[in-house]
Design a protein around this motif. Structure first.
Motif, mmCIF file in Angstrom:
data_model
loop_
_atom_site.group_PDB
_atom_site.id
_atom_site.type_symbol
_atom_site.label_atom_id
_atom_site.label_comp_id
_atom_site.label_asym_id
_atom_site.label_seq_id
_atom_site.Cartn_x
_atom_site.Cartn_y
_atom_site.Cartn_z
ATOM 1 N N VAL A 68 0.807 -1.229 0.000
ATOM 2 C CA VAL A 68 0.000 0.000 0.000
ATOM 3 C C VAL A 68 0.834 1.271 0.000
ATOM 4 O O VAL A 68 0.282 2.363 -0.100
ATOM 5 N N HIS A 69 2.152 1.122 0.120
ATOM 6 C CA HIS A 69 2.952 2.357 0.150
ATOM 7 C C HIS A 69 4.101 2.277 -0.844
ATOM 8 O O HIS A 69 5.192 1.794 -0.546
ATOM 9 N N THR A 70 3.831 2.739 -2.072
ATOM 10 C CA THR A 70 4.885 2.752 -3.082
ATOM 11 C C THR A 70 4.909 4.109 -3.779
ATOM 12 O O THR A 70 4.020 4.949 -3.589
ATOM 13 N N ASN A 92 1.732 8.159 -2.822
ATOM 14 C CA ASN A 92 1.926 8.363 -1.386
ATOM 15 C C ASN A 92 2.769 9.600 -1.072
ATOM 16 O O ASN A 92 3.377 10.201 -1.951
ATOM 17 N N CYS A 93 2.785 9.950 0.212
ATOM 18 C CA CYS A 93 3.639 11.037 0.728
ATOM 19 C C CYS A 93 3.334 12.364 0.019
ATOM 20 O O CYS A 93 4.219 13.206 -0.132
ATOM 21 N N GLY A 94 2.089 12.527 -0.426
ATOM 22 C CA GLY A 94 1.672 13.806 -1.011
ATOM 23 C C GLY A 94 1.991 13.956 -2.485
ATOM 24 O O GLY A 94 1.601 14.945 -3.089
ATOM 25 N N ILE A 119 6.539 16.588 5.480
ATOM 26 C CA ILE A 119 7.926 17.060 5.613
ATOM 27 C C ILE A 119 8.426 17.607 4.280
ATOM 28 O O ILE A 119 9.533 18.102 4.176
ATOM 29 N N TYR A 120 7.604 17.477 3.237
ATOM 30 C CA TYR A 120 8.055 17.865 1.900
ATOM 31 C C TYR A 120 7.470 19.205 1.488
ATOM 32 O O TYR A 120 6.460 19.656 2.026
ATOM 33 N N LEU A 121 8.079 19.794 0.467
ATOM 34 C CA LEU A 121 7.526 20.987 -0.159
ATOM 35 C C LEU A 121 6.400 20.566 -1.094
ATOM 36 O O LEU A 121 6.538 19.575 -1.776
ATOM 37 N N SER A 151 -1.051 9.391 5.506
ATOM 38 C CA SER A 151 -0.146 10.490 5.848
ATOM 39 C C SER A 151 1.286 10.070 6.123
ATOM 40 O O SER A 151 1.549 9.207 6.965
ATOM 41 N N HIS A 152 2.210 10.679 5.382
ATOM 42 C CA HIS A 152 3.584 10.782 5.864
ATOM 43 C C HIS A 152 3.534 11.983 6.803
ATOM 44 O O HIS A 152 3.403 13.115 6.359
ATOM 45 N N MET A 153 3.610 11.715 8.073
ATOM 46 C CA MET A 153 3.291 12.721 9.081
ATOM 47 C C MET A 153 4.347 13.828 9.153
ATOM 48 O O MET A 153 5.446 13.709 8.650
ATOM 49 N N SER A 175 1.568 6.288 7.353
ATOM 50 C CA SER A 175 2.532 5.692 6.436
ATOM 51 C C SER A 175 3.855 5.414 7.151
ATOM 52 O O SER A 175 4.265 6.176 8.032
ATOM 53 N N HIS A 176 4.490 4.338 6.739
ATOM 54 C CA HIS A 176 5.824 3.943 7.244
ATOM 55 C C HIS A 176 6.059 4.384 8.697
ATOM 56 O O HIS A 176 6.928 5.204 8.983
ATOM 57 N N ILE A 177 5.292 3.783 9.590
ATOM 58 C CA ILE A 177 5.383 4.175 11.004
ATOM 59 C C ILE A 177 6.782 3.853 11.536
ATOM 60 O O ILE A 177 7.311 2.765 11.333
#
Ligand SMILES: [Zn+2]
Length: 541
Positions: free
Chosen positions: A93-95, A121-123, A195-197, A223-225, A253-255
């Motif tokens: 689920v997270h690629t 993922n990750c926005g 954490i990303y722009l 969420s990548h928190m 995501s990726h805890i």
């Protein structure tokens, strides 16, 4: 952080959402058909639900499973599995496979037994999901793909770059429209990468507004928190707030706890998640099984320095006062993480100068500047960013923490990887080994859980949370995405120093009833499909 209180969370939704389990399926036809295209015989069937393994056969007609148990008729293709495991194909689920149309064979994934990916993922995602799916279908991938719509993608599109300000009302409306369009085109939910722009500049209320749009279509929020460091509890609170306010399931995501300063927080994190579920937030999580993470090296540079992009970063570094401020903040961040330098960060892929690939930041500093002082390390990171940026591997986690999160029944196994290109860069080994490392190391060798439970984490659990329809179970009527292996022969040779090795031991992998791996050999068939969001299956207890 101010949060709109206008959206109330429905307690009825909470009760329904709390239960997603194998018992919740509609009954399927029991009558066995008299014919099939493929029969897989003499298997140890692990059906994905967590139920104990049974011995039997599985018959497939077209893309569907049509019989499970003792199959009394024969088929044009008969395979004797001789007691090997037969399980649903794994769902990752997270690629990050926005480029899957360029690498449609995706051999790194199918060699790990993965038959369905969730990307976006990750926005970061495709902006036009319909167009993305069309291109992907034309490329005929070997495996199935679903996507999230990325908040960073939408925000950059509407606001024209990476800016530290809230959107205007008109901009927020445009962002809502883009999310709604993606959901109509079949996205499974909204993702953030805080954490990303430019997502890092978004306040909670902006994300609530967009997660609401996704939730109205039955999507989830992944969420990548904002923090995975000593401030992780604040970040979890924000994710849970978004889940409550928007009335949406939450996927963390990726805890992980990514700095030594945060390692003591495992139990408080686990307790907070348990409490959230008791309060009715349908929160689950995924994890890759390595104590190093991987993302762009530029994430070690403070947000305020990166705002507006690389051109603005260069301008700021040309200003001596700004330059000092940026370097001071980088030193302070190291200190807060209880670190003294960047030994933990290894350059994975730097297009401008591949000779640095595989070097830690101090090693790269010695090569570039003749010394590895902290000043030279800071120069290295800033130079690499100005020259186009690089991906990096960060050795920041602890094995006991990894195991504590792995023990949670709602932790899925997901790689956080792209489709690998053999020999390119020195990428994180998770893209070649994650699922097989889980089964071979943590389940077989370390015996941290039963094989049935391990399979459930990669099949039924993700298929229900996202949700991905009739996948993730060996059950009549379900799509015949299947893997077969001998647990004793699973192995991964991929390491941090030498990552480019496919996982070993997946004997058969089927996607929609067709063999993409047969007898350990990649067949070249590419039956993968785009997977659009399906209605969320919920049940009353
Ligand atoms: Zn991420």
């Amino acid at each position: 952080m101010p949060v709109s209180r206008s959206v109330r969370f429905s307690p009825r939704f909470a009760v329904a959402a709390l239960f997603w389990c194998a018992a919740s399926y509609l009954p399927v036809a029991e009558a066995a058909p008299a014919r099939a295209d493929v029969v897989l015989r003499n298997a140890v069937i692990i059906d994905g639900s967590g139920a104990p393994a049974i011995r039997g056969d599985v018959a497939i007609s077209g893309d569907r499973i049509v019989a499970v148990g003792s199959v009394p008729f024969s088929a044009p293709t008969e395979v004797d599995l001789r007691g090997r495991i037969l399980a649903p194909g794994f769902i990752d689920v997270h690629t990050h496979v926005e480029d899957l149309a360029e690498v449609p064979a995706a051999e790194n994934f199918i060699r790990m037994g993965v038959t369905t990916l969730v990307t976006g993922n990750c926005g970061g995602s495709a902006l036009d999901v319909a167009e993305f799916f069309r291109k992907l279908e034309a490329s005929r991938p070997s495996l199935n793909l679903a996507t999230l719509i990325g908040h960073n993608t939408v925000r950059a599109q509407v606001m024209g770059g990476s800016f530290a300000r809230p959107p205007t009302a008109a901009e927020l409306d445009q962002m809502r429209t883009l999310v709604a369009a993606a959901m109509r085109d079949g996205a499974v939910g909204l993702s953030t990468g805080l954490i990303y722009l430019p997502g890092t500049f978004a306040r909670t209320d902006e994300i609530v507004a967009l997660a609401k749009v996704s939730a109205e279509s039955g999507g989830l929020y992944a969420s990548h928190m904002r923090y995975e460091n000593a401030r992780i509890l604040e970040a979890i609170e924000e994710a849970l707030t978004i889940g409550r306010e928007a009335g949406t399931p939450v996927q963390i995501s990726h805890i992980k706890l990514s700095t030594p300063a945060a390692w003591g927080l495992t139990q408080p994190v686990i307790e907070r998640l348990a409490r959230a579920r008791a309060e009715g937030v349908q929160v689950a999580h995924d994890q890759y099984l390595y104590t190093a993470s991987s993302t762009s090296l530029g994430t070690t540079i403070p947000d305020f320095a990166r705002e507006g992009g690389r051109g603005r970063l260069r301008e700021r570094l040309d200003d001596p006062a700004e330059r000092d401020r940026i370097r001071a903040e980088m030193r302070a961040t190291l200190q807060r993480g209880q670190r003294t330098d960047y030994t933990y960060a290894v350059i994975a892929n730097f297009t401008e100068d591949p000779s640095l690939n595989g070097m830690s930041v101090p090693e790269a500093a010695r090569k570039l500047y003749g010394n590895d002082s902290l000043d030279a390390q800071l120069d290295t990171i800033l130079q690499v960013e100005l020259r186009g940026g690089a991906s990096a591997v960060f050795h920041g986690m602890s094995e006991p923490n990894l195991r504590a999160f792995l023990a949670l029944p709602l932790t899925m196994i997901a790689s956080d990887s792209g489709a690998r290109r053999m020999g390119v860069g020195v990428p994180h080994p998770r893209g070649y080994g994650n699922n097989v490392r889980f089964l071979a190391h943590y389940v077989r060798d370390e015996q941290l859980m039963s094989l049935e439970e391990a399979v459930r984490r990669m099949t039924d659990l993700p298929a229900r949370q996202f949700p991905l329809g009739q996948r993730g179970l060996v059950r009549v009527g379900f799509i015949a995405d299947l893997v077969s292996f001998d647990l004793g022969r699973l192995a991964t040779q991929s390491t941090f120093r030498d990552p480019h090795h496919y996982a070993e031991g997946m004997d058969h992998v089927l996607v929609a009833g067709q063999f993409v791996i047969r007898d350990g050999t990649v067949t070249g068939l590419r039956p993968g499909r785009t997977v659009r969001r399906e209605a969320r299956v919920t049940s009353t207890p």
